[in-house]
Design a protein around this motif. Structure first.
Motif, PDB file in Angstrom:
ATOM      1  N   GLN A  52       0.847  -1.193   0.000  1.00 14.08           N
ATOM      2  CA  GLN A  52       0.000   0.000   0.000  1.00 14.08           C
ATOM      3  C   GLN A  52       0.881   1.241   0.000  1.00 14.08           C
ATOM      4  O   GLN A  52       1.987   1.239   0.547  1.00 14.08           O
ATOM      5  CB  GLN A  52      -0.895   0.013   1.246  1.00 14.08           C
ATOM      6  CG  GLN A  52      -1.906  -1.121   1.284  1.00 14.08           C
ATOM      7  CD  GLN A  52      -2.413  -1.375   2.695  1.00 14.08           C
ATOM      8  OE1 GLN A  52      -1.999  -0.723   3.641  1.00 14.08           O
ATOM      9  NE2 GLN A  52      -3.315  -2.346   2.820  1.00 14.08           N
ATOM     10  N   ASP A  90       2.185   2.386   3.446  1.00 11.75           N
ATOM     11  CA  ASP A  90       3.322   1.615   3.974  1.00 11.75           C
ATOM     12  C   ASP A  90       4.616   1.964   3.248  1.00 11.75           C
ATOM     13  O   ASP A  90       5.690   1.994   3.847  1.00 11.75           O
ATOM     14  CB  ASP A  90       3.047   0.110   3.846  1.00 11.75           C
ATOM     15  CG  ASP A  90       1.989  -0.355   4.834  1.00 11.75           C
ATOM     16  OD1 ASP A  90       1.774   0.356   5.842  1.00 11.75           O
ATOM     17  OD2 ASP A  90       1.370  -1.403   4.594  1.00 11.75           O
ATOM     18  N   CYS A 105      -4.161   4.216   1.897  1.00 12.84           N
ATOM     19  CA  CYS A 105      -4.319   2.767   2.109  1.00 12.84           C
ATOM     20  C   CYS A 105      -5.123   2.140   0.982  1.00 12.84           C
ATOM     21  O   CYS A 105      -5.167   0.923   0.847  1.00 12.84           O
ATOM     22  CB  CYS A 105      -4.992   2.475   3.453  1.00 12.84           C
ATOM     23  SG  CYS A 105      -6.757   2.873   3.498  1.00 12.84           S
ATOM     24  N   LEU A 165      -2.034   1.591  -4.267  1.00 14.38           N
ATOM     25  CA  LEU A 165      -0.795   0.815  -4.221  1.00 14.38           C
ATOM     26  C   LEU A 165       0.385   1.743  -4.488  1.00 14.38           C
ATOM     27  O   LEU A 165       0.266   2.720  -5.236  1.00 14.38           O
ATOM     28  CB  LEU A 165      -0.824  -0.282  -5.287  1.00 14.38           C
ATOM     29  CG  LEU A 165      -1.949  -1.303  -5.141  1.00 14.38           C
ATOM     30  CD1 LEU A 165      -2.068  -2.147  -6.410  1.00 14.38           C
ATOM     31  CD2 LEU A 165      -1.707  -2.194  -3.926  1.00 14.38           C
TER      32      LEU A 165
END
Lengths: 281, 175
Positions: B29, B32, B67, B70
């Motif tokens: 994601q 992240d 979130c 991608l």
């Protein structure tokens, strides 16, 4: 949670995207804005082996006003359509209903065609398309395209007439008919949540087309003759949709909403003001 | 373009006006990637399914949930996060207004809310309270409530409008 692993493809043409869908069948999913699909992937409710991203296909990004419809390409976000100049005049129902789709932040990425493809029975865009009698344009890997009427396209919960190697390239919303009035009401737990019941109406001098979302397994559109008192027709409609109890509302409450909101919607009045509160797009 | 599921591929983007790159698996994601790969931990991660809005960043100017995106989809894009707001002279006008109006307590949701507010204020110069509340409805705050945020946004909108009044008009106003 995090999505399960998948191969990521970003084709640069429609043909290439359709070839990938054909090759990988059930194991492939299309992603555009991802505002429904990413949540499903993150929760691992779906675990496709291949994700085909259509963001790289340039010629899907258009809004065109044609003779009798507004065509919206698969690359267009909900925010872009809401900001399309003259939307309220071209397709008034969309201008009323679209502020109810998710939130400002999800409309920024979520696409119009993506919502149609996802076919959530409580979603606003499928309801608008069904009520207006719009069309979905699909293209396959041989480059052949076909048009499907909304009522044939939506076949059940998250289920559509799209074939495995097909891509939705465009949806077509009929332009406003002179003299017709367009109205929309929705009841959700909070603004932006999934609709418990959403109603869309096209009101002509002698008939009413009423669309109902959030109750049956797909958006349903019915024509009612315009009587002085629509109560009986609304009651029959409410009972015909097979409403069920779920975590959000009982079937009886949904039927009651159809009767009450339907009556208000057909009568018109100040309730439309409530819908207008968030019209900034 | 094709990336295998187990492949870490290079992603290059413009983060807060600087070109940055790092490696991500297809399933990574964006939130992240920002935090773990680029070390930009100002963006917070809450529900991971697009409901809470804590992870909101601006993608090519548009407030979006990081979130629900991608890392590979952010290739080549312009990203702005909460780290872009404060300058050398300190907190931005919006951040100062949040402090002044007590629009945060724990601050977990604030990083995302500020990014939505920034885009909103650029697009709607003279918002109504209802419009501000509609925009904020895409965010969950569980400690402060929203009244302070609404006041802060309206306050900044007013201040920015006043600051952009042309000189000639200001003179007329004085008369």
């Amino acid at each position: 949670m995090k999505p399960a692993a998948f191969d990521y493809w970003r084709p640069s043409s429609r043909r290439e995207a359709c070839e990938l869908l054909h090759e990988h069948g059930d194991e492939a999913r299309l992603i555009a804005g991802g505002q429904s699909l990413m949540a499903v992937l993150n929760m691992r409710l779906a675990q496709p082996k291949h994700l085909v991203d259509i963001a790289g296909i340039e010629d899907l990004h258009y809004i065109e006003r044609r003779d009798d419809h507004l065509a919206v390409g698969a690359g267009v976000t909900q925010a872009e359509l809401l900001q399309y100049p003259g939307l309220a005049e071209a397709v008034p129902l969309l201008a009323l209903a679209m502020t109810w789709i998710g939130h400002w932040q999800t409309r920024n990425r979520g696409t119009v065609c993506g919502s149609i493809a996802h076919a959530d029975p409580s979603a606003e865009l499928p309801l608008c398309l069904a009520t207006l009698g719009g069309q979905v344009v699909l293209e396959n890997r041989r480059g052949k395209s076909r048009r499907v009427m909304a009522e044939d396209f939506f076949q059940g919960v998250l289920t559509t007439d799209r074939r495995q190697d097909e891509l939705i390239t465009e949806v077509r919303f009929p332009l406003a008919r002179p003299g017709a009035e367009y109205r929309f009401r929705e009841v959700a737990m909070r603004h932006g949540d999934f609709a418990i019941v959403a109603l869309a109406a096209v009101i002509d001098s002698n008939r009413v087309t009423l669309g109902v979302g959030g109750v049956a397994d797909r958006p349903v559109s019915r024509e009612l003759a315009r009587h002085d008192d629509p109560s009986e027709a609304l009651n029959a409609l409410a009972w015909s949709l097979g409403a069920e109890d779920d975590a959000h509302a009982t079937a009886a409450y949904r039927r009651q909403l159809i009767r009450e909101l339907g009556r208000e919607l057909i009568a018109g009045g100040p309730s439309d003001e409530e819908n207008a509160h968030a019209r900034q797009g | 373009m094709h990336a295998r599921a187990d492949q870490r591929i290079r992603v290059t983007l413009t983060l807060n006006s600087r070109e940055r790159s790092g490696y991500a698996e297809p399933r990574t994601q964006l939130c992240d990637f920002l935090r773990h790969e680029l070390g930009a931990t100002g963006t917070h991660v809450g529900c991971e399914h697009g409901v809470c809005g804590a992870c909101t960043v601006r993608v090519d100017g548009r407030a979006s949930r990081s979130c629900l995106m991608l890392a590979v989809q952010a290739e080549g894009r312009r990203l702005d996060t909460v780290e872009s707001l404060a300058g050398e002279e300190g907190l931005s006008d919006l951040q100062q207004a949040f402090r002044r109006h007590h629009a945060l307590q724990c601050g977990f949701c604030t990083a995302g809310i500020l990014m939505s507010c920034e885009e909103f204020l650029e697009r709607v110069a003279d918002p109504s309270e209802a419009q501000v509340r509609d925009m904020l409805s895409g965010h969950l705050c569980r400690c402060t409530g929203y009244t302070g945020m609404v006041q802060a946004v309206l306050d900044v909108a007013r201040t920015r409008r006043e600051a952009t009044v042309p000189d000639s008009q200001q003179e007329n106003n004085d008369v």
